[in-house]
Design an enzyme around this catalytic site. Structure first.
Site, PDB file in Angstrom:
ATOM      1  CG  ASP A 268      -2.282  -0.382   0.728  1.00 17.13           C
ATOM      2  OD1 ASP A 268      -2.474  -0.847  -0.335  1.00 17.13           O
ATOM      3  OD2 ASP A 268      -3.155  -0.572   1.666  1.00 17.13           O
ATOM      4  CG  ASP A 327       2.057  -6.765  10.551  1.00 20.45           C
ATOM      5  OD1 ASP A 327       1.117  -7.186   9.819  1.00 20.45           O
ATOM      6  OD2 ASP A 327       1.803  -6.379  11.672  1.00 20.45           O
ATOM      7  CG  ASP A 329       7.787  -5.681  12.016  1.00 22.81           C
ATOM      8  OD1 ASP A 329       6.723  -5.892  11.598  1.00 22.81           O
ATOM      9  OD2 ASP A 329       7.868  -5.346  13.261  1.00 22.81           O
ATOM     10  CG  ASP A 421      -5.669  -7.156  15.273  1.00 20.40           C
ATOM     11  OD1 ASP A 421      -6.316  -6.442  15.628  1.00 20.40           O
ATOM     12  OD2 ASP A 421      -4.346  -6.996  15.407  1.00 20.40           O
TER      13      ASP A 421
END
Length: 695
Positions: A268, A327, A329, A421
């Site tokens: 994004d 994610d 990281d 989530d």
């Protein structure tokens, strides 16, 4: 002459040694000689005063004095540095920017704190004048009413009226609020105790989710004894320049049959240069034979939930049974899918398998160490206990594997909150799906190293649940779940752990405690501010015992963060502007040295056995190389690091320090030290002196 010492009988054990004795004569010996008559003489208690002289005693005193002077110098250096930072950042404003409050609630809270500060300063001045004049009418928690003849002057009369008004009207209100917050505090402490007991029981009984050991042979994928379902892996990211390469590299090296694995890089990013970098990384792994797809949305709505929802609408998703989410990281180990996916076999009610987080930069600075304490308790205690005894917990948003059928039956990803989530986890729980938490499966990730990034993350984590609570409450009440599950979801999951905790922490320790210094009729017991908080901090630090030296900074910092969490909780509960604000957490792109070596070794093996698929065009790589050459050729502007001034934290710091000065007049030792250290903690955070600076 010094006495002769015959040790020959010791060494020979009774044998007599022969030879000429040697006598050594020393002139002016400056030490004492102790005569030993036998082997047992050495082990007998000796008078401590014997063997010492004036010089030894002097050296001991000098060493102790040197140590004391070193401690004083160290404290003085810290104080001088703090004063220098205050002068530089508050007075001259060098290298700092003031925090911008976007929401009206944030500005309102700041004005309320400033109002308390102004009143506290006025009360302190009034009390100082009364103390200097000898007007001591409040002693041993009782108010002594002076006679009319004792009142001298209008100031004395005003002070007496203030004492009566304070005792009759202000003190009862503060005491009632104090008792209410203390009750909440004890309820929350009892909840923590039960969670810790549950964790202890799990450790004692060695309870953990297990799956039937079945061979996973890649050469016989269709065999009856193999379980290799098709898995979709999604990596949502947004402007993740620092970490995109690590996460894509780690996911592409998952040990799973390539024809049963598809990786989606959901980018994004609104920066064209970052888009080209990610495209180049995807093309590199695509040419190595990895099934990896790059997706970029033209209309970026709904933040992460919108990104995941868009990816799940692809036609080819219907061919896959499970989806793993990481994610940007996060760096999973190659055996991640082999440790998580088999739990779904022969368990049709299982909807989610959640792994634990591990942190590559937990020892980077004080801020990361304190975060590590919180998150270790969250995973080791909260998630594990809820997973074992309730089969339900909040999805952490990453490092988890979902059954796609569970996502679809629960309504899929919704864009209504910033905690998508937790939203999908609650809806899946209402539909009867069960969750499993794997405490021994860890995925490396990164902690925010600056207070600015951490504060924005915590604001989202505490405003989103309250916003979600407003939306989910009717569905929870009308659901067909058992009553005790509804009570657990409403009272414990949302109210106690998401609403009550920041409310009482901020109200009790940041507002009521300083007010009781100016209204001593409202008493706050020492066990509330000392014994119970220290005990609960010790319970929180048990899952990470190596962090035990930081128990006091942890207690102070948690109270300091209560102002951010309280502000976020109110914003989400009343649906204010900042409750739907998503700020990507700033990352540094760190990796631990062993993991870097392992990645390098795996990549070298992959390069030694290339299996390139030339169906992918190289035009993207050529444009990427041109972009990199252009960036390297241009001059790099110097990175100027700025600190932020956080007004609410500074206002609370001065309020607490003012209350600490007032406590000196009442000779309240424990209250003074707590207020002093808590005020200094707020001051350090308000000046942005904790954690790394933001670029």
């Amino acid at each position: 002459m010094a006495p002769s010492l015959d040790f020959s009988r010791w060494w020979a054990k009774g044998n007599t040694s022969k030879g000429n004795p040697v006598v050594v004569t020393m002139e002016n010996p400056n030490y004492s000689v102790l005569e030993i008559n036998g082997p047992d003489e050495v082990f007998r208690p000796v008078d401590k005063d014997r063997g010492k002289n004036a010089k030894q005693f002097t050296w001991v005193l000098l060493l102790k004095a040197h140590k004391a002077v070193g401690c004083v110098a160290w404290l003085g250096n810290i104080l001088w540095s703090l004063l220098g930072s205050i002068k530089k950042r508050l007075i001259f404003g060098q290298g700092v920017t003031v925090e911008n409050e976007k929401s009206g609630k944030g500005r309102t809270l700041y004005r309320v704190i400033m109002g308390f500060l102004v009143m506290a300063l006025a009360f302190l001045a009034f009390e100082l004048v009364a103390h200097l004049k000898g007007w001591h009418y409040f002693q041993t928690n009782t108010l002594h009413i002076p006679e009319t003849l004792e009142i001298k002057g209008w100031l004395h009369s005003v002070y007496f009226v203030w004492l009566e008004f304070r005792a009759d009207y202000i003190a009862p209100a503060i005491q009632a609020l104090t008792n209410f917050c203390v009750a909440l505090f004890l309820i929350q402490s009892a909840d923590r105790m039960l969670l810790c007991l549950g964790c202890f029981w799990i450790k004692f009984k060695k309870i953990k989710p297990r799956f039937e050991e079945t061979p996973l042979k890649s050469d016989d994928l269709e065999g009856a004894g193999c379980y290799y379902p098709k898995v979709l892996v999604q990596i949502p990211m947004c402007n993740e320049r620092e970490v995109y390469e690590q996460s894509i590299s780690a996911v592409c090296q998952l040990d799973w049959p390539k024809e049963r694995l598809l990786i989606q890089v959901l980018d994004d990013s609104d920066d064209d240069s970052i888009q080209w970098l990610i495209k180049g990384e995807v093309a590199k792994w695509n040419q190595r034979g990895v099934n990896i797809i790059y997706r970029h949305r033209l209309v970026r709505t709904g933040y992460k939930a919108g990104n995941l929802k868009s990816a799940m609408n692809c036609d080819y998703v219907k061919d896959y049974e499970f989806v793993a989410i990481f994610d940007a990281d996060f760096q999973p180990k190659p055996d991640f899918l082999k440790l998580t996916v088999p739990h779904f076999k022969d368990n049709p009610e299982l909807g989610l398998v959640q792994a634990r987080w591990a942190f590559v930069n937990r020892d980077e600075n004080l801020l990361t160490r304190l975060q590590n304490i919180n998150l270790c308790f969250h995973f080791e205690v909260e998630q594990q206990v809820n997973g074992v005894f309730l089969n339900f917990f909040g999805f952490n948003g990453t490092a988890g594997v979902w059954r796609i059928k569970a996502l679809e039956e629960s309504g899929g990803w919704l864009e209504r909150t910033t905690v998508e989530d937790m939203d999908i986890a609650v809806r899946a729980h209402l539909n009867g799906w069960k969750f499993i938490f794997l405490n021994d499966v860890k995925v490396l990730c990164e902690l925010p190293e600056s207070y600015e990034a951490y504060k924005k993350q915590q604001h989202r984590w505490h405003s989103g649940p309250m916003h979600l609570f407003r939306l989910c409450l009717p569905a929870i009440i009308s659901s067909k779940m058992m009553f005790w599950k509804k009570a657990n979801l409403i009272l414990l999951f949302f109210l106690l752990r998401k609403l009550i905790l920041p409310f009482y922490s901020f109200t009790l320790f940041c507002i009521i405690l300083p007010l009781t210094m100016f209204v001593p009729e409202a008493e706050l017991s020492m066990w509330v501010i000392c014994y119970v908080p220290v005990f609960m901090s010790f319970m929180n630090i048990l899952p990470s015992l190596r962090s035990f030296p930081f128990i006091v900074p942890y207690l102070l910092f948690e109270n300091t963060m209560s102002v951010t969490k309280f502000n976020a909780m109110v914003s989400g509960l009343f649906k204010l502007g900042s409750s739907y604000e998503w700020v990507v957490t700033k990352k540094a792109g760190r990796s631990s040295e062993p993991d870097l070596l392992a990645v390098e070794e795996r990549e070298s093996k992959a390069m030694n056995h290339p299996q390139l698929y030339r169906g992918t065009s190289d035009s993207g790589l050529s444009e990427l190389n041109k972009l990199i050459e252009h960036q390297e050729a241009g001059p790099k502007p110097p990175v100027k690091k700025l600190n932020k001034i956080y007004k609410k934290e500074l206002a609370l710091a001065f309020l607490l320090l003012t209350a600490a000065l007032r406590s000196l007049l009442s000779a309240q030792g424990v209250h003074f030290y707590f207020l002093l250290f808590q005020g200094v903690s707020f001051l350090l955070v308000g000046l942005d002196l904790i954690g790394e600076q933001m670029s």
